[in-house]
Design a protein around this motif. Structure first.
Motif, PDB file in Angstrom:
ATOM      1  N   LEU A  81       7.298 -10.309   0.499  1.00 37.63           N
ATOM      2  CA  LEU A  81       6.090 -10.210  -0.308  1.00 37.63           C
ATOM      3  C   LEU A  81       6.397 -10.594  -1.753  1.00 37.63           C
ATOM      4  CD1 LEU A  81       4.841  -6.734   0.933  1.00 37.63           C
ATOM      5  CD2 LEU A  81       3.869  -8.947   1.527  1.00 37.63           C
ATOM      6  N   PHE A 107      -2.235 -10.810   0.782  1.00 33.86           N
ATOM      7  CA  PHE A 107      -2.554  -9.412   1.051  1.00 33.86           C
ATOM      8  C   PHE A 107      -3.077  -8.744  -0.211  1.00 33.86           C
ATOM      9  CE2 PHE A 107      -0.966  -8.930   5.288  1.00 33.86           C
ATOM     10  CZ  PHE A 107       0.094  -9.822   5.400  1.00 33.86           C
ATOM     11  N   LYS A 163       1.772   6.139  -0.995  1.00 31.98           N
ATOM     12  CA  LYS A 163       2.107   4.872  -0.360  1.00 31.98           C
ATOM     13  C   LYS A 163       1.137   3.774  -0.772  1.00 31.98           C
ATOM     14  CE  LYS A 163      -0.596   6.216   3.694  1.00 31.98           C
ATOM     15  NZ  LYS A 163      -0.777   7.645   3.384  1.00 31.98           N
ATOM     16  N   THR A 164       1.549   2.538  -0.554  1.00 30.46           N
ATOM     17  CA  THR A 164       0.676   1.383  -0.739  1.00 30.46           C
ATOM     18  C   THR A 164      -0.066   1.120   0.568  1.00 30.46           C
ATOM     19  OG1 THR A 164       2.126   0.386  -2.389  1.00 30.46           O
ATOM     20  CG2 THR A 164       0.619  -1.083  -1.237  1.00 30.46           C
ATOM     21  N   PHE A 223      -2.279  -1.650   2.565  1.00 35.81           N
ATOM     22  CA  PHE A 223      -2.531  -3.084   2.574  1.00 35.81           C
ATOM     23  C   PHE A 223      -3.787  -3.424   3.362  1.00 35.81           C
ATOM     24  CE2 PHE A 223       1.356  -4.835   0.768  1.00 35.81           C
ATOM     25  CZ  PHE A 223       2.227  -3.762   0.862  1.00 35.81           C
ATOM     26  N   GLY A 224      -4.432  -4.499   2.951  1.00 35.76           N
ATOM     27  CA  GLY A 224      -5.466  -5.079   3.780  1.00 35.76           C
ATOM     28  C   GLY A 224      -4.823  -5.867   4.914  1.00 35.76           C
ATOM     29  N   ALA A 225      -5.653  -6.356   5.813  1.00 38.14           N
ATOM     30  CA  ALA A 225      -5.148  -7.046   7.000  1.00 38.14           C
ATOM     31  C   ALA A 225      -4.621  -8.442   6.703  1.00 38.14           C
ATOM     32  CB  ALA A 225      -6.249  -7.122   8.053  1.00 38.14           C
ATOM     33  N   GLY A 226      -4.902  -8.928   5.509  1.00 37.10           N
ATOM     34  CA  GLY A 226      -4.387 -10.240   5.138  1.00 37.10           C
ATOM     35  C   GLY A 226      -5.421 -11.340   5.331  1.00 37.10           C
ATOM     36  N   TYR A 238       8.311   0.343   4.807  1.00 37.28           N
ATOM     37  CA  TYR A 238       7.167  -0.277   5.480  1.00 37.28           C
ATOM     38  C   TYR A 238       7.673  -1.180   6.591  1.00 37.28           C
ATOM     39  CZ  TYR A 238       4.575   1.050   1.267  1.00 37.28           C
ATOM     40  OH  TYR A 238       4.008   1.751   0.226  1.00 37.28           O
ATOM     41  N   GLN A 286       6.449  -4.473   8.983  1.00 31.97           N
ATOM     42  CA  GLN A 286       5.464  -5.531   9.166  1.00 31.97           C
ATOM     43  C   GLN A 286       5.780  -6.294  10.445  1.00 31.97           C
ATOM     44  OE1 GLN A 286       5.369  -8.775   6.339  1.00 31.97           O
ATOM     45  NE2 GLN A 286       3.181  -9.095   6.654  1.00 31.97           N
ATOM     46  N   GLN A 316       1.047  -9.189  11.307  1.00 26.39           N
ATOM     47  CA  GLN A 316       0.420  -7.925  10.913  1.00 26.39           C
ATOM     48  C   GLN A 316       0.578  -7.685   9.413  1.00 26.39           C
ATOM     49  OE1 GLN A 316      -1.152  -5.950  13.295  1.00 26.39           O
ATOM     50  NE2 GLN A 316      -0.713  -7.682  14.645  1.00 26.39           N
ATOM     51  N   ASP A 317      -0.204  -6.739   8.894  1.00 24.29           N
ATOM     52  CA  ASP A 317       0.007  -6.321   7.515  1.00 24.29           C
ATOM     53  C   ASP A 317       1.076  -5.221   7.499  1.00 24.29           C
ATOM     54  OD1 ASP A 317      -1.951  -3.542   7.212  1.00 24.29           O
ATOM     55  OD2 ASP A 317      -2.351  -4.970   8.848  1.00 24.29           O
ATOM     56  N   PRO A 318       1.734  -5.039   6.378  1.00 20.84           N
ATOM     57  CA  PRO A 318       2.763  -3.984   6.300  1.00 20.84           C
ATOM     58  C   PRO A 318       2.159  -2.607   6.517  1.00 20.84           C
ATOM     59  CG  PRO A 318       2.967  -5.542   4.485  1.00 20.84           C
ATOM     60  CD  PRO A 318       1.660  -5.838   5.148  1.00 20.84           C
ATOM     61  N   PHE A 329       2.939   1.567   6.424  1.00 23.31           N
ATOM     62  CA  PHE A 329       3.803   2.574   5.821  1.00 23.31           C
ATOM     63  C   PHE A 329       4.501   3.400   6.895  1.00 23.31           C
ATOM     64  CE2 PHE A 329       5.315   5.656   2.939  1.00 23.31           C
ATOM     65  CZ  PHE A 329       5.003   6.905   3.423  1.00 23.31           C
ATOM     66  N   LEU A 350       9.654  -7.213  10.139  1.00 25.65           N
ATOM     67  CA  LEU A 350      10.202  -7.275   8.794  1.00 25.65           C
ATOM     68  C   LEU A 350      10.056  -5.879   8.192  1.00 25.65           C
ATOM     69  CD1 LEU A 350      11.377  -9.263   6.726  1.00 25.65           C
ATOM     70  CD2 LEU A 350       9.044  -9.844   6.066  1.00 25.65           C
ATOM     71  N   PHE A 357      10.280  -3.565   4.950  1.00 26.38           N
ATOM     72  CA  PHE A 357      10.309  -3.589   3.492  1.00 26.38           C
ATOM     73  C   PHE A 357      10.638  -2.204   2.949  1.00 26.38           C
ATOM     74  CE2 PHE A 357       8.822  -7.736   2.581  1.00 26.38           C
ATOM     75  CZ  PHE A 357       7.863  -8.069   3.514  1.00 26.38           C
TER      76      PHE A 357
END
Lengths: 114, 115
Positions: A44, A90, A101-102, A104-107, B35, B37, B41-43, B45, B88, B90
């Motif tokens: 990222l 993202f 935590k962060t 995220f959107g689906a992208g 995280y 991924q 997919q999105d990452p 937590f 992946l 993170f």
């Protein structure tokens, strides 16, 4: 709880055309907002962030985003895209304090065509 | 400026093996987040630690465990690996002790492939 919705899963656009990637978030409290870019098989990379202050945020590679609190949006824009902008983008949120935590959107897959 | 360091960057394992991923936060950061991924997919937590104590837990399988050490680095231990663990991973870090902002900085990721 917070959530992030990226309204488009894929955005095809021609080179040198403008682009907007849409992001809406849901939160009952203030949040920090981020856009990340991910190139194939890479990690990222932070494009830009909104923590506070001016609602128009400029990032790397000519991207900018505008925080709109009333519409709970943080759309990403670029006036003229290049082939090299083809990547996954993202949108993400986190709370300002407390180690949360962060999320995220689906992208959104941006595909720039010649 | 120093960034988050993750090692190894790539790891190939076989099913049912174990794997250990390491994360070294930015100096003076006290909080670490993990995280996952998956492909396309999105990452998501997994887990976080503040001052060596688990602070939040997400969708981390029971086969996984993690800890934060006295030097603030963190390790994610993964046992009985499954094909679906290929992803992946993170790590991110932030500093919250003195109530500075919770901006998280992400590492480059460890790509785990389970064969």
């Amino acid at each position: 709880a917070q959530s992030v919705t990226q309204l488009d899963s894929q955005v095809p656009v021609f080179e040198e055309a403008p682009v907007e990637l849409r992001c809406n978030y849901s939160s009952s409290v203030s949040v920090y907002l981020f856009w990340y870019v991910q190139y194939p098989n890479q990690g990222l990379q932070l494009l830009l962030k909104y923590l506070s202050g001016s609602t128009l945020v400029k990032g790397i590679n000519g991207f900018e985003a505008e925080f709109n609190k009333s519409q709970t949006s943080f759309h990403l824009r670029k006036p003229s895209v290049h082939i090299s902008d083809t990547a996954e983008y993202f949108c993400a949120v986190t709370l300002p304090l407390g180690g949360f935590k962060t999320i995220f959107g689906a992208g959104t897959r941006l595909f720039v065509k010649a | 400026a120093a960034g988050v360091i993750q090692s190894p960057r790539h790891l190939i394992k076989e099913k049912r093996e174990t794997a250990t991923l390491k994360c070294y936060p930015i100096p003076r950061h006290d909080t670490v987040y993990w995280y996952q991924q998956g492909p396309g997919q999105d990452p998501q937590f997994l887990i976080s630690f503040y001052e060596k104590m688990q602070s939040d837990k997400g969708s981390i399988p029971d086969r996984f465990s993690a800890q934060q050490f006295s030097d603030y680095h963190s390790e994610l231990n993964m046992s009985s690996l499954e094909l679906g663990d290929s992803a992946l991973y993170f790590c991110a870090s932030s500093r919250i002790r003195d109530r500075t902002n919770n901006e998280q900085f992400f590492g480059p990721g460890t790509r785990l492939t389970v064969l």
